[in-house]
Design an enzyme around this catalytic site. Structure first.
Site, short mmCIF file in Angstrom:
data_model
loop_
_atom_site.label_atom_id
_atom_site.label_comp_id
_atom_site.label_asym_id
_atom_site.label_seq_id
_atom_site.Cartn_x
_atom_site.Cartn_y
_atom_site.Cartn_z
N HIS A 70 6.63 7.45 4.12
CA HIS A 70 7.30 6.19 3.78
C HIS A 70 6.50 5.00 4.30
O HIS A 70 6.42 3.95 3.65
CB HIS A 70 8.71 6.20 4.38
CG HIS A 70 9.50 4.96 4.09
ND1 HIS A 70 10.23 4.32 5.05
CD2 HIS A 70 9.67 4.26 2.95
CE1 HIS A 70 10.82 3.26 4.51
NE2 HIS A 70 10.50 3.20 3.24
N GLU A 73 3.91 4.16 1.78
CA GLU A 73 4.44 3.46 0.62
C GLU A 73 4.38 1.95 0.83
O GLU A 73 4.05 1.18 -0.08
CB GLU A 73 5.88 3.91 0.35
CG GLU A 73 6.54 3.17 -0.80
CD GLU A 73 8.06 3.15 -0.71
OE1 GLU A 73 8.65 2.08 -0.94
OE2 GLU A 73 8.64 4.20 -0.40
N HIS A 74 4.71 1.51 2.04
CA HIS A 74 4.65 0.09 2.36
C HIS A 74 3.21 -0.40 2.51
O HIS A 74 2.84 -1.46 2.00
CB HIS A 74 5.41 -0.17 3.66
CG HIS A 74 6.89 -0.15 3.52
ND1 HIS A 74 7.69 -1.25 3.73
CD2 HIS A 74 7.75 0.86 3.20
CE1 HIS A 74 8.96 -0.94 3.54
NE2 HIS A 74 9.02 0.35 3.23
N GLU A 150 14.59 -2.19 7.47
CA GLU A 150 15.09 -1.44 6.33
C GLU A 150 16.02 -0.31 6.79
O GLU A 150 17.10 -0.09 6.21
CB GLU A 150 13.92 -0.86 5.52
CG GLU A 150 14.35 -0.06 4.30
CD GLU A 150 13.17 0.55 3.57
OE1 GLU A 150 13.41 1.24 2.56
OE2 GLU A 150 12.00 0.34 3.99
#
Length: 441
Positions: A70, A73-74, A150
């Site tokens: 994850h 992904e950023h 998040e």
């Protein structure tokens, strides 16, 4: 028509597949290095969607790397050797396009939707991100804070919490049970070196799949992708083989006992999920599960909605769901209700599942669910993004691409007896209960 997708070698004379499906031309090519490219040409459509899929998800992380998938992904949007983060953002804003990414338990996809004339730009930018991300230490620390925010946002949403905890509870003991985004502890702990190592190990030609749908020239797309990957420094070795798909052997020893979990949150509405393991992503009964879910909890005419909301007024939202992975899946019944009604609502959900297991569904329910699913499928495929995603799932998970007609026929072939048999199997499995609300843990 069912189109099988073997894992062909690049450089092999048979590394090209092409088929006419539903008025569109679907083509698949394996490039040097084992990179796969699938496209669906939709004549007359002015938009195009492109996705770069990497066959790595949160289930593939090892100790010390948790949260890295994850994180990447950023970070891939935060700059490359040729572009700053602002350059990447401006490239899509300047043409009215959209770009984003999604991390799953088994795959990661970087995608964009643009006008057909802007597709070369989208391919250029996304290829650059995949091959040449800097994973800059300062950007990583900035993004660490963003990801923590998040996670905090998700943790403030009891609906998100109950689904996350349900997956952890049912799949406890397996990597699929870990949260996709990581936890505050793992995100705070993972160093830049671990994220970089995860990137180097998994972002390779043999794991990469490009899918595109819209007004696409497949040959031009393949040529540009090859050029962009080489430009990014990747070695596209002739004859290299794509990475094999995940082993579809059912995962044993998971979900063998029901568990209960209560997460204390001072909220006005409690959330509850009751469920068990489900079916795998490659199980032939996935069409039967779709019909079962539509009848039980898939819309306003469903049994859960009618009994719990319409007749008794106990909940605003109630439904059932199935999450399928390679080797295992989950199946759950969800409701959000007043904390004082949680036991009553939970009992009603179980009663409806057991009724279906004992008595099956009616002929009118079967016809209605088939119509619902068929219409939803057809309408969904009017969007180039949905078609792009369909190609990615076919290549990475099932190994087959069904035509629209074949999909509709499989839905229509589902029988009442098959639905009852599957419902009985699911109802008999060890049942877990997860609650989120103002309860004592």
């Amino acid at each position: 028509m069912v189109w099988n997708l073997p894992l062909l070698e690049s450089g092999n004379p048979d590394n090209e597949l092409s088929v006419q499906q539903d008025g569109a031309v679907v083509r698949r090519t394996v490039l040097p290095g084992g990179v796969r490219v699938l496209s669906e040409q939709l004549p007359g459509q002015r938009s195009a969607s492109i996705g770069a899929w990497v066959n790595v998800g949160s289930r593939d992380e090892r100790s010390g790397h948790f949260g890295s998938t994850h994180f990447l992904e950023h970070l891939l949007f935060k700059g490359t050797k040729r572009r700053t983060a602002m350059d990447i953002a401006e490239a899509f804003d300047a043409v009215g396009g959209e770009a984003n990414a999604v991390t799953g338990k088994e795959n990661t996809c970087y995608y964009a939707r643009v006008l057909d004339t802007d597709l070369p730009m989208a391919v250029d930018v996304i290829s650059d991100m995949v091959t040449s991300a800097l994973i800059d230490p300062d950007e990583l620390e900035t993004e660490r804070g963003v990801i923590l925010e998040e996670l905090a946002m998700n943790d403030d949403d009891p609906g998100d919490v109950v689904h996350e905890k349900f997956s952890e509870t049912v799949l406890a003991g397996h990597d699929l049970g870990r949260p996709i985004g990581g936890t505050p502890e793992t995100i705070n702990a993972v160093p830049r070196e671990a994220v970089w190592e995860h990137y180097q190990n998994h972002y390779q030609p043999e794991t990469l799949v490009f899918t595109a749908a819209g007004n696409i020239d497949h040959d031009a797309l393949c040529a540009q992708i090859s050029d962009e990957l080489v430009r990014g420094g990747w070695n596209l070795t002739p004859g290299a083989t794509p990475r094999v798909r995940r082993d579809t052997t059912p995962i044993e020893g998971i979900g063998l006992e029901g568990r209960e979990l209560t997460v204390t949150r001072q909220v006005e509405q409690a959330n509850v999920i009751i469920g068990s393991t489900g079916i795998t992503g490659t199980d032939e009964r996935r069409f039967q599960l779709s019909v079962l879910s539509a009848v039980l909890g898939g819309g306003m005419s469903s049994r859960l909605f009618q009994e719990i909301r319409e007749r008794r007024g106990l909940a605003y939202s109630t439904y059932c769901f199935g999450s399928s992975h390679v080797g295992i899946g989950t199946f759950g019944l969800y409701a959000g209700c007043a904390p004082s009604k949680i036991d009553e609502v939970s009992k009603l959900m179980v009663v409806e599942l057991e009724k279906m297991a004992d008595s099956g569904i009616t002929e009118s329910e079967l016809k209605r669910s088939i119509g619902q699913l068929s219409g939803s499928l057809v309408l969904g495929l009017e969007d180039s993004g949905s078609r792009m995603n369909r190609l990615g799932r076919a290549e990475l998970v099932t190994g087959e691409l069904l035509s629209l007609q074949e999909s509709l026929e499989r839905i229509k072939s589902v029988t009442r007896e098959e639905v009852q048999t599957l419902a009985a199997e699911l109802a008999a499995r060890p049942r877990s209960v997860v609650r989120v609300g103002p309860f004592a843990a």
